[in-house]
Design a protein around this motif. Sequence first.
Motif, PDB file in Angstrom:
ATOM      1  N   GLY A 108      88.693  44.446 -23.823  1.00  0.00           N
ATOM      2  CA  GLY A 108      89.879  43.757 -23.353  1.00  0.00           C
ATOM      3  C   GLY A 108      90.594  44.465 -22.196  1.00  0.00           C
ATOM      4  N   VAL A 109      91.286  43.665 -21.420  1.00  0.00           N
ATOM      5  CA  VAL A 109      92.096  44.205 -20.330  1.00  0.00           C
ATOM      6  C   VAL A 109      93.537  43.847 -20.647  1.00  0.00           C
ATOM      7  N   GLU A 110      94.431  44.785 -20.466  1.00  0.00           N
ATOM      8  CA  GLU A 110      95.832  44.454 -20.699  1.00  0.00           C
ATOM      9  C   GLU A 110      96.436  43.965 -19.404  1.00  0.00           C
ATOM     10  N   SER A 111      97.286  42.981 -19.538  1.00  0.00           N
ATOM     11  CA  SER A 111      97.831  42.364 -18.349  1.00  0.00           C
ATOM     12  C   SER A 111      99.223  41.828 -18.692  1.00  0.00           C
ATOM     13  N   VAL A 112      99.929  41.403 -17.666  1.00  0.00           N
ATOM     14  CA  VAL A 112     101.259  40.844 -17.919  1.00  0.00           C
ATOM     15  C   VAL A 112     101.281  39.418 -17.393  1.00  0.00           C
ATOM     16  N   PHE A 113     101.716  38.477 -18.228  1.00  0.00           N
ATOM     17  CA  PHE A 113     101.822  37.083 -17.817  1.00  0.00           C
ATOM     18  C   PHE A 113     103.287  36.689 -17.796  1.00  0.00           C
ATOM     19  N   MET A 114     103.530  35.530 -17.173  1.00  0.00           N
ATOM     20  CA  MET A 114     104.903  35.053 -17.063  1.00  0.00           C
ATOM     21  C   MET A 114     105.008  33.719 -17.783  1.00  0.00           C
ATOM     22  N   ARG A 115     106.068  33.563 -18.579  1.00  0.00           N
ATOM     23  CA  ARG A 115     106.278  32.269 -19.227  1.00  0.00           C
ATOM     24  C   ARG A 115     106.899  31.317 -18.220  1.00  0.00           C
ATOM     25  N   LYS A 116     106.991  30.059 -18.611  1.00  0.00           N
ATOM     26  CA  LYS A 116     107.534  29.067 -17.688  1.00  0.00           C
ATOM     27  C   LYS A 116     108.987  29.404 -17.355  1.00  0.00           C
ATOM     28  N   ASP A 117     109.701  30.005 -18.334  1.00  0.00           N
ATOM     29  CA  ASP A 117     111.105  30.344 -18.092  1.00  0.00           C
ATOM     30  C   ASP A 117     111.253  31.641 -17.290  1.00  0.00           C
ATOM     31  N   GLY A 118     110.142  32.199 -16.874  1.00  0.00           N
ATOM     32  CA  GLY A 118     110.225  33.371 -16.010  1.00  0.00           C
ATOM     33  C   GLY A 118     110.130  34.691 -16.751  1.00  0.00           C
ATOM     34  N   SER A 119     110.203  34.685 -18.090  1.00  0.00           N
ATOM     35  CA  SER A 119     110.134  35.959 -18.815  1.00  0.00           C
ATOM     36  C   SER A 119     108.688  36.458 -18.817  1.00  0.00           C
ATOM     37  N   ARG A 120     108.536  37.788 -18.827  1.00  0.00           N
ATOM     38  CA  ARG A 120     107.191  38.376 -18.772  1.00  0.00           C
ATOM     39  C   ARG A 120     106.789  38.823 -20.170  1.00  0.00           C
ATOM     40  N   PHE A 121     105.527  38.846 -20.426  1.00  0.00           N
ATOM     41  CA  PHE A 121     105.074  39.376 -21.706  1.00  0.00           C
ATOM     42  C   PHE A 121     103.674  39.953 -21.538  1.00  0.00           C
ATOM     43  N   PRO A 122     103.370  41.006 -22.324  1.00  0.00           N
ATOM     44  CA  PRO A 122     102.057  41.635 -22.185  1.00  0.00           C
ATOM     45  C   PRO A 122     100.996  40.846 -22.954  1.00  0.00           C
ATOM     46  N   VAL A 123      99.801  40.727 -22.376  1.00  0.00           N
ATOM     47  CA  VAL A 123      98.691  40.060 -23.068  1.00  0.00           C
ATOM     48  C   VAL A 123      97.454  40.938 -22.995  1.00  0.00           C
ATOM     49  N   LEU A 124      96.615  40.736 -23.984  1.00  0.00           N
ATOM     50  CA  LEU A 124      95.318  41.404 -23.980  1.00  0.00           C
ATOM     51  C   LEU A 124      94.291  40.311 -23.691  1.00  0.00           C
ATOM     52  N   ILE A 125      93.506  40.498 -22.624  1.00  0.00           N
ATOM     53  CA  ILE A 125      92.543  39.461 -22.229  1.00  0.00           C
ATOM     54  C   ILE A 125      91.138  39.970 -22.487  1.00  0.00           C
ATOM     55  N   ILE A 126      90.369  39.160 -23.219  1.00  0.00           N
ATOM     56  CA  ILE A 126      88.962  39.502 -23.432  1.00  0.00           C
ATOM     57  C   ILE A 126      88.155  38.373 -22.823  1.00  0.00           C
ATOM     58  N   GLU A 127      87.296  38.713 -21.884  1.00  0.00           N
ATOM     59  CA  GLU A 127      86.585  37.650 -21.176  1.00  0.00           C
ATOM     60  C   GLU A 127      85.089  37.692 -21.451  1.00  0.00           C
ATOM     61  N   ALA A 128      84.500  36.520 -21.476  1.00  0.00           N
ATOM     62  CA  ALA A 128      83.047  36.424 -21.655  1.00  0.00           C
ATOM     63  C   ALA A 128      82.544  35.339 -20.730  1.00  0.00           C
ATOM     64  N   PRO A 129      81.346  35.500 -20.197  1.00  0.00           N
ATOM     65  CA  PRO A 129      80.828  34.470 -19.302  1.00  0.00           C
ATOM     66  C   PRO A 129      80.514  33.194 -20.071  1.00  0.00           C
ATOM     67  N   LEU A 130      80.745  32.063 -19.424  1.00  0.00           N
ATOM     68  CA  LEU A 130      80.424  30.746 -20.011  1.00  0.00           C
ATOM     69  C   LEU A 130      79.039  30.365 -19.515  1.00  0.00           C
ATOM     70  N   ILE A 131      78.108  30.249 -20.446  1.00  0.00           N
ATOM     71  CA  ILE A 131      76.732  29.932 -20.040  1.00  0.00           C
ATOM     72  C   ILE A 131      76.428  28.514 -20.488  1.00  0.00           C
ATOM     73  N   ASN A 132      75.889  27.690 -19.590  1.00  0.00           N
ATOM     74  CA  ASN A 132      75.604  26.306 -19.996  1.00  0.00           C
ATOM     75  C   ASN A 132      74.208  26.188 -20.593  1.00  0.00           C
ATOM     76  N   VAL A 133      73.810  24.938 -20.916  1.00  0.00           N
ATOM     77  CA  VAL A 133      72.531  24.706 -21.611  1.00  0.00           C
ATOM     78  C   VAL A 133      71.354  25.279 -20.825  1.00  0.00           C
ATOM     79  N   LEU A 134      71.467  25.229 -19.511  1.00  0.00           N
ATOM     80  CA  LEU A 134      70.338  25.674 -18.698  1.00  0.00           C
ATOM     81  C   LEU A 134      70.332  27.183 -18.513  1.00  0.00           C
ATOM     82  N   GLY A 135      71.262  27.861 -19.178  1.00  0.00           N
ATOM     83  CA  GLY A 135      71.307  29.314 -19.065  1.00  0.00           C
ATOM     84  C   GLY A 135      71.989  29.777 -17.795  1.00  0.00           C
TER      85      GLY A 135
END
Length: 653
Positions: A349-376
Amino acid sequence: MLVAALLGMLVWLAVRYEISQVQTALERDTGDAVSDIRGALTRNVQGLQSLYARSPTPGSWTVEAAALLHEHREWVRLEWRDPGLTVLAQVDTPYRTPVFDRLGRENARSDVALACAAARKFNGAAYSGSYFVPLSDGLGLEVMEMCMPLVTAGRLSGYVVATYSLQDMLSELITKSYTRSQEVSFTEPDGTRLALHGTVRRGNRVFTAQQLLDLPGNTLVLRMDGWRGAPDLFPNVLTALVTAMSIALVLVLVLLGKDMRRRLKAEHDLADALAFRKAMEDSLVTGLRARDLAGRTTYVNPSFCRMVGFSADELLGRGTPAPYWPPEMAGEYQKRQAIRLAGNSPREGVESVFMRKDGSRFPVLIIEAPLINVLGKQTGWMSALLDISEQRRIEELSRASQDRLQATARLATVGEMASLLSHELNQPLAAIASYATGSINLLEVAQGEPAQAMPHTLSDLHMAMGRIAEQAERAGKVIKSVHDFVRRRDQSREAVPAQALLDDIMPLVQLQARKLQVRVVMQLEGGLPDALCDRTMVEQVLLNLARNAMQAMDLPGLRERELLFRVRRAASAEGNRWLEFAVVDGGPGIPDEVARQLFTPFYTTKTEGMGLGLSLCRTVVEQHGGYLDFTPRVPQGTVFRFTLPAAPDRPAA
Ligand code: ADP
């Protein structure tokens, strides 16, 4: 059902068509047969006329007529009659015994007369109705008279009468091919069969065609019966083809139906799976977000929407910068995305900071994985996002309580030392008091003394005041060391020489050491680097270990009481530099059952102990990245060891 009905009709129509083809062919044959007969009759009339071309005598006529009869089997008899119908000459066919022998010719007289009357009327050949002639062999023959008037110079000169056997007409006058496969017969208009010629019957279905043969004076019906095998279900290629195609069509329909059912089932299963997935996504507290390779959002789950406060519609299809990126960090995020698009996404995971619609910030942990389709092939990225603001708050809370606990532990340590402190302070205070008393005495003595004794008294006073100041300073130092120990609370890591750490705790260690008659020894390797640490905390660790060590050696029979502080460099696998601190005692060592619970908070074997010391020590050391453990010492005692990172070398200046 419709298709089946249609196909049934098609087959039925094909069979019908087949039947009608056969019927038509039969009717054509019948028509042809009728014209065959008609043509033959006309030719016969001409042949008879030729008998009279050279004014015959009955004798010559008989010869010629016999020759003619020889050629025409359909005739039974030829007669030449005068206008009064008296027979002038007659010949019977050579192929039969004379037909009229049994009953005599007279029976036919009326038929002949009728035919001739008609012939005279039409002025041409005319025919009588047919009649039956029984034969001598028991059988019979259906015959018909033909009468042709003979006219010489406009006057009737006689008649020629030919008797036709209907049976032989059928066999002789009709083209043979018709009679080969069909049964031909003459019938009366009412259906009575007069003569029959044809083949044995084959097949079980009869096709019938009838045609009128109207002759002057008589009308016969020619009937043809064609026998066909039961119009087989597949009478010909067309029907077979239609049937085969129908069967194929039905088969295809059945297969299609099966396929449809399978598809429906698959669709149903898919819908189920989708509903299941949807329920799963909706119930997740983890935010899910999918992005294509261009960085456009292609999917978000409700939890993600709740997290950032935007609706799915506001997020889907949006490229970078995303609406939930804090504007001040958009640049950095853009860079991170470029790295990821290059395929270097970190799996953890990567830690990051996102913003809510009201402008407040909050920390998030992002874990990413590649999206592979049927054909690989990779089509984008799927990210799971965790809002870690709550986790952060708890961490902060636990850190604060840890701090408070440590402060409390320090106070407790000091509390335990209260008697020692009072003893320690007692000495300078007692000294101060006695010096002060001495000084007062000196002053009192000085009042009664001569002036020349003054300088001596003054120097004594000076010395006493000096001692007072010294002792006050010593007391102040003790107070200060306690104050420093309890109060100092700057969290920062600093580079501290090992010696300084030991020196700082020494006054407090010495308090107890003196009381327990413990000798304190320090062994420091030469040229040690500084330790990079939180000074207060590490001092507390050292003090704790020293205190435990001294308490362990507080045994009545123990003579060798030595507390050893040893500091040296420690090797590490990564090549980092570490310092190893060891606190060594000559106590009884730690029994196994104690060792197992040593680091459990509140575990103690002492009546006044808190059991917090070692667990806190380990926490502190681990916060610095080091480890704390202990080993038995030979011949007796325990070695507590911990490591601290070494600070980089100080610049030479
Ligand atoms: P406390 O000192 O308040 O009892 P600690 O966590 O510092 O709590 O120590 C827990 C226990 O470990 C002590 O009660 C003692 O029995 C044992 N112990 C600690 N250090 C030593 C030592 N050097 N030798 C023998 N026993 C020790």
